[in-house]
Design a protein around this motif. Structure first.
Motif, PDB file in Angstrom:
ATOM      1  N   SER A   1       0.794  -1.232   0.000  1.00  0.00           N
ATOM      2  CA  SER A   1       0.000   0.000   0.000  1.00  0.00           C
ATOM      3  C   SER A   1       0.825   1.281   0.000  1.00  0.00           C
ATOM      4  N   VAL A   2       2.021   1.270   0.553  1.00  0.00           N
ATOM      5  CA  VAL A   2       2.814   2.503   0.658  1.00  0.00           C
ATOM      6  C   VAL A   2       3.881   2.520  -0.434  1.00  0.00           C
ATOM      7  N   PRO A   3       3.840   3.507  -1.336  1.00  0.00           N
ATOM      8  CA  PRO A   3       4.813   3.577  -2.432  1.00  0.00           C
ATOM      9  C   PRO A   3       6.149   4.162  -1.987  1.00  0.00           C
ATOM     10  N   TYR A   4       7.160   3.852  -2.746  1.00  0.00           N
ATOM     11  CA  TYR A   4       8.520   4.313  -2.469  1.00  0.00           C
ATOM     12  C   TYR A   4       8.645   5.807  -2.754  1.00  0.00           C
ATOM     13  N   SER A   5       9.226   6.546  -1.803  1.00  0.00           N
ATOM     14  CA  SER A   5       9.435   7.981  -2.007  1.00  0.00           C
ATOM     15  C   SER A   5      10.511   8.491  -1.056  1.00  0.00           C
ATOM     16  N   HIS A   6      11.322   9.423  -1.557  1.00  0.00           N
ATOM     17  CA  HIS A   6      12.333  10.070  -0.721  1.00  0.00           C
ATOM     18  C   HIS A   6      11.745  11.255   0.058  1.00  0.00           C
ATOM     19  N   ILE A   7      10.509  11.598  -0.227  1.00  0.00           N
ATOM     20  CA  ILE A   7       9.853  12.736   0.415  1.00  0.00           C
ATOM     21  C   ILE A   7       9.203  12.289   1.721  1.00  0.00           C
ATOM     22  N   VAL A   8       9.304  13.124   2.748  1.00  0.00           N
ATOM     23  CA  VAL A   8       8.672  12.802   4.030  1.00  0.00           C
ATOM     24  C   VAL A   8       7.160  12.722   3.841  1.00  0.00           C
ATOM     25  N   ASN A   9       6.589  11.594   4.238  1.00  0.00           N
ATOM     26  CA  ASN A   9       5.159  11.366   4.099  1.00  0.00           C
ATOM     27  C   ASN A   9       4.423  11.942   5.308  1.00  0.00           C
ATOM     28  N   LYS A  10       3.375  12.744   5.074  1.00  0.00           N
ATOM     29  CA  LYS A  10       2.657  13.395   6.168  1.00  0.00           C
ATOM     30  C   LYS A  10       1.981  12.383   7.089  1.00  0.00           C
ATOM     31  N   SER A  11       1.555  11.262   6.544  1.00  0.00           N
ATOM     32  CA  SER A  11       0.866  10.257   7.362  1.00  0.00           C
ATOM     33  C   SER A  11       1.827   9.507   8.276  1.00  0.00           C
ATOM     34  N   TRP A  12       3.058   9.301   7.801  1.00  0.00           N
ATOM     35  CA  TRP A  12       4.005   8.474   8.549  1.00  0.00           C
ATOM     36  C   TRP A  12       5.127   9.280   9.190  1.00  0.00           C
ATOM     37  N   SER A  13       5.292  10.531   8.776  1.00  0.00           N
ATOM     38  CA  SER A  13       6.339  11.425   9.312  1.00  0.00           C
ATOM     39  C   SER A  13       7.751  10.960   8.972  1.00  0.00           C
ATOM     40  N   TYR A  14       7.882  10.108   7.992  1.00  0.00           N
ATOM     41  CA  TYR A  14       9.177   9.629   7.511  1.00  0.00           C
ATOM     42  C   TYR A  14       9.110   9.542   5.988  1.00  0.00           C
ATOM     43  N   PRO A  15      10.263   9.586   5.313  1.00  0.00           N
ATOM     44  CA  PRO A  15      10.257   9.214   3.897  1.00  0.00           C
ATOM     45  C   PRO A  15       9.839   7.749   3.793  1.00  0.00           C
ATOM     46  N   THR A  16       9.331   7.348   2.651  1.00  0.00           N
ATOM     47  CA  THR A  16       8.914   5.953   2.501  1.00  0.00           C
ATOM     48  C   THR A  16       9.892   5.178   1.620  1.00  0.00           C
TER      49      THR A  16
ATOM     50  N   SER B   1      15.390   3.286   3.997  1.00  0.00           N
ATOM     51  CA  SER B   1      15.776   3.636   5.365  1.00  0.00           C
ATOM     52  C   SER B   1      14.631   4.291   6.124  1.00  0.00           C
ATOM     53  N   GLY B   2      13.770   5.019   5.409  1.00  0.00           N
ATOM     54  CA  GLY B   2      12.612   5.615   6.061  1.00  0.00           C
ATOM     55  C   GLY B   2      11.687   4.553   6.627  1.00  0.00           C
ATOM     56  N   PHE B   3      11.498   3.471   5.871  1.00  0.00           N
ATOM     57  CA  PHE B   3      10.657   2.365   6.338  1.00  0.00           C
ATOM     58  C   PHE B   3      11.241   1.719   7.591  1.00  0.00           C
TER      59      PHE B   3
ATOM     60  N   ARG C   1      14.084   9.564  14.024  1.00  0.00           N
ATOM     61  CA  ARG C   1      14.701  10.271  12.904  1.00  0.00           C
ATOM     62  C   ARG C   1      14.895   9.280  11.772  1.00  0.00           C
ATOM     63  N   ASP C   2      15.139   9.804  10.586  1.00  0.00           N
ATOM     64  CA  ASP C   2      15.354   8.949   9.421  1.00  0.00           C
ATOM     65  C   ASP C   2      16.837   8.620   9.303  1.00  0.00           C
ATOM     66  N   ALA C   3      17.268   7.551   9.965  1.00  0.00           N
ATOM     67  CA  ALA C   3      18.650   7.100   9.822  1.00  0.00           C
ATOM     68  C   ALA C   3      18.823   6.497   8.432  1.00  0.00           C
ATOM     69  N   LYS C   4      19.917   6.806   7.778  1.00  0.00           N
ATOM     70  CA  LYS C   4      20.146   6.360   6.412  1.00  0.00           C
ATOM     71  C   LYS C   4      20.758   4.957   6.380  1.00  0.00           C
ATOM     72  N   ALA C   5      20.756   4.365   5.190  1.00  0.00           N
ATOM     73  CA  ALA C   5      21.226   2.987   5.046  1.00  0.00           C
ATOM     74  C   ALA C   5      22.666   2.826   5.512  1.00  0.00           C
ATOM     75  N   TYR C   6      23.528   3.794   5.174  1.00  0.00           N
ATOM     76  CA  TYR C   6      24.928   3.678   5.579  1.00  0.00           C
ATOM     77  C   TYR C   6      25.071   3.745   7.100  1.00  0.00           C
TER      78      TYR C   6
ATOM     79  N   LEU D   1      12.350  10.665 -10.016  1.00  0.00           N
ATOM     80  CA  LEU D   1      13.541  10.871  -9.197  1.00  0.00           C
ATOM     81  C   LEU D   1      13.243  10.780  -7.706  1.00  0.00           C
ATOM     82  N   LEU D   2      12.059  11.213  -7.286  1.00  0.00           N
ATOM     83  CA  LEU D   2      11.745  11.266  -5.866  1.00  0.00           C
ATOM     84  C   LEU D   2      10.697  10.250  -5.431  1.00  0.00           C
ATOM     85  N   THR D   3       9.683  10.040  -6.264  1.00  0.00           N
ATOM     86  CA  THR D   3       8.583   9.151  -5.897  1.00  0.00           C
ATOM     87  C   THR D   3       8.251   8.210  -7.046  1.00  0.00           C
ATOM     88  N   ARG D   4       7.972   6.957  -6.704  1.00  0.00           N
ATOM     89  CA  ARG D   4       7.551   5.974  -7.705  1.00  0.00           C
ATOM     90  C   ARG D   4       6.312   5.259  -7.172  1.00  0.00           C
TER      91      ARG D   4
END
Length: 254
Positions: free
Chosen positions: A62-77, A80-82, A91-96, A205-208
Motif C-alpha cells: 500500500s505505501v509507495p517508495y518515495s524520498h519525500i517525508v510522508n505526512k501520514s508516517w512522518s518519515y520518507p517511505t 531507510s525511512g521504512f 529520525r530517518d537514519a540512512k542505510a549507511y 527521481l523522488l517518488t515511484r
C-alpha cells in the motif's frame, strides 16, 4: 510619597498572600525536575519486538517508495525511512548508518533472525571508497589493507567533501526453510530490488507510485554477497554490508 508607600503596602499584602502558593509551586517544580532527571525519556527506550511485529507489515502492498517525508508516517517511505519508521527511531537514519557500528553489529548469515537488518553499501563518487574483502564475523578484515579513500590530506578532504556513501537496507523476516536456510522472507521498501515490471518502468527521481513496500522472498546469495562490501564513510568510518543486528538500545533483545 503616598503612592510609593501605598504600593509598598500593597506589595507586602500581596506577597503575604501569595508566598504559600509560591512555596508550593517551587516544591512541585523540584519534584518535576527530580523525576525528569531519573526517568529516561520514552524516545531513549528500545523498541519491543512485539511493537516491530505490529508495524512491519503495515506498509506492505500500500505505501509507495518515495524520498519525500510522508505526512501520514512522518518519515520518507524509501528503504531507510521504512526501517526507521518501523523502529520508531525518532529520525530517518540512512542505510549507511545502519551499516555502521553506531547502530548495529555484524553477524553471520546463518544467525539471521526476525528484526535483523541486511545492508548494501556502495560509492557513487569517483573516489572508490569501497572495497570487497572477506571479513570475520566480528568485522575484522582478513587483510590489513586499508579501505580506499581513507586517510588524511587531499584524499581525506575529498572523502569528507563528497559526503556519505550510498546504500540500501531492509528487514529480515524469517527463513523459508530453517533446515536449508537457502532463502528467506524480507520486508522492504525499494525502487529496484525484486520489484514488479510496473515499478521498474517508472523513472521518477523522488517518488515511484508503483513501487510498493513488499514482503518478498530472497536468496541468501544476497546477504552473502553484500557482506563483502566495506566502505569508508566520513562520519562513521568503516561501514559494511550484509547481515547486521541492531543494537539493544534500538531493538530490545529477544
Amino acid at each position: 510619597g503616598g503612592t510609593v508607600r501605598g504600593g509598598a503596602v500593597h506589595c507586602l499584602w500581596a506577597c503575604r498572600i501569595t508566598m504559600p502558593r509560591l512555596l508550593r509551586s517551587s516544591a512541585a517544580l523540584l519534584l518535576l525536575l527530580s523525576a525528569s532527571a531519573t526517568t529516561p525519556p520514552s524516545d531513549d527506550l528500545c523498541t519491543p519486538v512485539t511493537d516491530l511485529q505490529q508495524r512491519m507489515p503495515t506498509w506492505v502492498g500500500s505505501v509507495p517508495y518515495s524520498h519525500i517525508v510522508n505526512k501520514s508516517w512522518s518519515y520518507p517511505t524509501d528503504c531507510s525511512g521504512f526501517v526507521s519508521w518501523a523502529l520508531q527511531l525518532g529520525r530517518d537514519a540512512k542505510a549507511y548508518e545502519y551499516a555502521s557500528d553506531a547502530l548495529s553489529t555484524r553477524i553471520a548469515t546463518d544467525d539471521l533472525r526476525y528484526g535483523d537488518v541486511i545492508t548494501h553499501v556502495f560509492d557513487k563518487t569517483p573516489l572508490n571508497r569501497c572495497s570487497k574483502m572477506d571479513l570475520d564475523d566480528d568485522g575484522a578484515a582478513d587483510s590489513a589493507q586499508g579501505l580506499p579513500g581513507e586517510g588524511v590530506g587531499i584524499v581525506g578532504d575529498l572523502v569528507r567533501d563528497l559526503g556519505h556513501v550510498s546504500g540500501h537496507v531492509f528487514f529480515f523476516d524469517r527463513w523459508d526453510d530453517e533446515a536449508t536456510k537457502s532463502s528467506f522472507w524480507a520486508y522492504e521498501s525499494t525502487e529496484t530490488q525484486d520489484q514488479t515490471e510496473a515499478c521498474l518502468a517508472q523513472k521518477g527521481l523522488l517518488t515511484r507510485s508503483a513501487c510498493l513496500n513488499h514482503n518478498v522472498l530472497k536468496s541468501r546469495d544476497t546477504p552473502d554477497k553484500w557482506r563483502r562490501e566495506n566502505c569508508s564513510d566520513p562520519k562513521y568510518g568503516s561501514v559494511s554490508g550484509g547481515p547486521r543486528r541492531l543494537l539493544p538500545a534500538i531493538l530490545c533483545p529477544q
